[in-house]
Design a protein around this motif. Structure first.
Motif: not given
Length: 205
Positions: A23-27, A61-67, A72-74, A81-89
């Motif tokens: 739903r978030a990906q739809e705005g 900083d990570a959440w800014l990139e996540i947002a 692009r996330f699928q 969880r894995g995608w956000t953890a990768t960005i945070a790392r």
């Protein structure tokens, strides 16, 4: 922990998380807030284990990139969880490079690690990971062990997902998590953990 079990305290929310992300990906901003509330506690715990008191700044900083890159996330909730953890790392490693700091990698004395235990459980160690003291102890583990424990227990990733975040094979992450939990249990004064099977966190072969 027996084979096939997952860190369900975290993963119980993955269906809700997957739906919220879609739903978030739809705005839907409210849905993004739901995804944030589900993911942030584990993500922050993971970052505290890497960068200590700077975790909240790195998480921001990570959440800014996540947002920014959400479109692009699928994937499903576990994948998110894995995608956000990768960005945070990545943000955490950038932070450490800027500060010219590395996580401590002091090891326990070998004679302490080899002390025999009367039981074959480390549930106390897992439960204690929610405390600040335990996170400090995790940071004292060798880096590969600390990250494996944090990703598997605190973030709630399964073995393959944690391996993707770290860019390693699942078996290597499984072994690192097992060794890290054994050291953590020893430091917490637990009675010992089994080393009969390194699938301590429930990852199947």
């Amino acid at each position: 922990m027996g084979q096939g079990r997952e860190p369900r305290r975290v993963q119980a929310y993955d269906a809700e998380l997957g739906a919220a992300v879609a739903r978030a990906q739809e705005g839907d901003e409210a849905a993004f807030a739901v995804a944030y509330r589900v993911v942030q506690p584990g993500l922050l715990g993971y970052l505290r284990g890497i960068v200590g008191d700077d975790a909240e700044d790195v998480a921001s900083d990570a959440w800014l990139e996540i947002a920014r890159d959400l479109g692009r996330f699928q994937g499903d909730g576990q994948g998110f969880r894995g995608w956000t953890a990768t960005i945070a790392r990545h943000r955490a490693l950038d932070h450490l490079r800027r500060q010219k700091v590395r996580p401590r990698s002091s090891a326990l004395e070998q004679d302490v690690l080899e002390l025999p235990g009367r039981h074959t459980t480390h549930d106390q160690a897992l439960e204690a990971l929610s405390t600040e003291r335990a996170l400090d102890l995790v940071r004292s583990l060798p880096r590969d062990q600390a990250e494996a424990v944090l990703l598997r227990v605190v973030v709630g990733l399964d073995g393959p997902a944690a391996a993707r975040v770290l860019g390693k094979r699942p078996g290597a992450v499984r072994t690192a998590a097992h060794r890290g939990l054994k050291r953590l249990a020893a430091r917490l004064g637990d009675t010992g953990v089994t080393n009969e099977d390194p699938r301590t966190l429930g990852e199947s072969k």
